[in-house]
Design a protein around this motif. Structure first.
Motif, PDB file in Angstrom:
ATOM      1  N   PRO A  57       9.686  16.774  41.049  1.00 27.72           N
ATOM      2  CA  PRO A  57      11.045  16.509  41.543  1.00 27.72           C
ATOM      3  C   PRO A  57      11.095  15.399  42.588  1.00 27.72           C
ATOM      4  CG  PRO A  57      10.663  18.872  41.397  1.00 27.72           C
ATOM      5  CD  PRO A  57       9.343  18.210  41.150  1.00 27.72           C
ATOM      6  N   ALA A  58      10.066  15.306  43.427  1.00 27.19           N
ATOM      7  CA  ALA A  58      10.053  14.264  44.456  1.00 27.19           C
ATOM      8  C   ALA A  58      10.071  12.875  43.851  1.00 27.19           C
ATOM      9  CB  ALA A  58       8.822  14.428  45.349  1.00 27.19           C
ATOM     10  N   ARG A  59       9.482  12.713  42.678  1.00 26.27           N
ATOM     11  CA  ARG A  59       9.465  11.408  42.018  1.00 26.27           C
ATOM     12  C   ARG A  59      10.868  10.974  41.621  1.00 26.27           C
ATOM     13  NH1 ARG A  59       4.867   8.756  43.303  1.00 26.27           N
ATOM     14  NH2 ARG A  59       3.025   9.544  42.232  1.00 26.27           N
ATOM     15  N   GLU A  60      11.638  11.896  41.067  1.00 24.27           N
ATOM     16  CA  GLU A  60      13.012  11.560  40.673  1.00 24.27           C
ATOM     17  C   GLU A  60      13.827  11.145  41.896  1.00 24.27           C
ATOM     18  OE1 GLU A  60      16.994  13.480  38.572  1.00 24.27           O
ATOM     19  OE2 GLU A  60      15.158  14.659  38.692  1.00 24.27           O
ATOM     20  N   THR A  61      13.674  11.856  42.978  1.00 22.97           N
ATOM     21  CA  THR A  61      14.415  11.545  44.199  1.00 22.97           C
ATOM     22  C   THR A  61      14.095  10.139  44.693  1.00 22.97           C
ATOM     23  OG1 THR A  61      14.453  13.868  44.855  1.00 22.97           O
ATOM     24  CG2 THR A  61      14.841  12.242  46.578  1.00 22.97           C
ATOM     25  N   VAL A  62      12.815   9.818  44.779  1.00 24.23           N
ATOM     26  CA  VAL A  62      12.386   8.503  45.259  1.00 24.23           C
ATOM     27  C   VAL A  62      12.854   7.402  44.312  1.00 24.23           C
ATOM     28  CG1 VAL A  62      10.371   7.041  45.656  1.00 24.23           C
ATOM     29  CG2 VAL A  62      10.424   9.368  46.557  1.00 24.23           C
TER      30      VAL A  62
END
Length: 209
Positions: A80-85
């Motif tokens: 999920p952190a990848r999508e946010t970034v």
């Protein structure tokens, strides 16, 4: 720890790609583990007007570059952190979207088709190819391009820790796997490392039958 949690932990500690490279470009495609080393997007052929899927899209930098060249892009990553970034970094770029999903689930559930699929040290390296390759082929147009890169067979990246099992097969093994799962015109090669490094990069390209 779940797969998503493992990759989220890894993502948080990842260093972002710099905003501008040595030649002043703000976007570029990098197949290897070394900054600005190796071939460019020409491996994929012309991308303008094509629908591109990246499996394990990370911060979205490679996919964003293809979109600046006229492609439309979808990046899928389990963390999920990848999508946010990625969404924050590329918010102003039209024709580009990102989703959080485990790739086999995404490929099973989607009804989209793609002209190009790529994976740069991404999902193709971490998911059993006997499961993943048929799913990729099912979502590609006939004649579409699949390309991916990872470390050579027998080399492990200790930075990835317990994030997952790696399927870094030999050149010959990848050719056999791809031809047995609906791909043709397979080319697999090793990109030499920079002069001050010893480990190269495996680059594989194939066309969907």
């Amino acid at each position: 720890m779940s797969l998503a949690e493992s990759w989220d932990k890894y993502a948080v500690g990842s260093k972002p790609r710099r905003a501008v490279n040595a030649t002043g470009e703000t976007t570029w495609l990098n197949w290897t583990q070394y900054a600005e080393h190796g071939p460019n997007e020409s491996v994929l052929g012309p991308v303008a007007g094509r629908r591109v899927l990246e499996l394990g899209s990370g911060s979205g930098s490679n996919l964003a570059h293809l979109v600046t060249l006229g492609a439309t892009g979808l990046g899928v990553d389990v963390a999920p952190a990848r999508e946010t970034v990625a969404k924050e970094r590329w918010a102003g770029l039209a024709g580009l979207e990102f989703r959080t999903a485990e790739v086999t689930a995404f490929l099973t559930e989607t009804d989209e088709t793609f002209d190009v699929v790529l994976s740069i040290f991404g999902a193709v390296w971490f998911v059993d190819p006997r499961t993943l390759l048929p799913l990729i082929r099912s979502r590609m147009i006939s004649g579409g391009t699949l390309a991916f890169s990872h470390l050579p067979a027998g080399i492990q990246d200790v930075k990835l820790g317990g994030a997952g099992l790696r399927h870094n097969h030999s050149l010959d093994a990848w050719e056999r796997l791809l031809t047995s799962h609906g791909f043709t015109a397979v080319s697999a090669s090793l990109i030499d490392p920079p002069q001050d490094r010893t480990v190269g990069t495996m680059l594989v390209r194939a066309l969907a039958c």
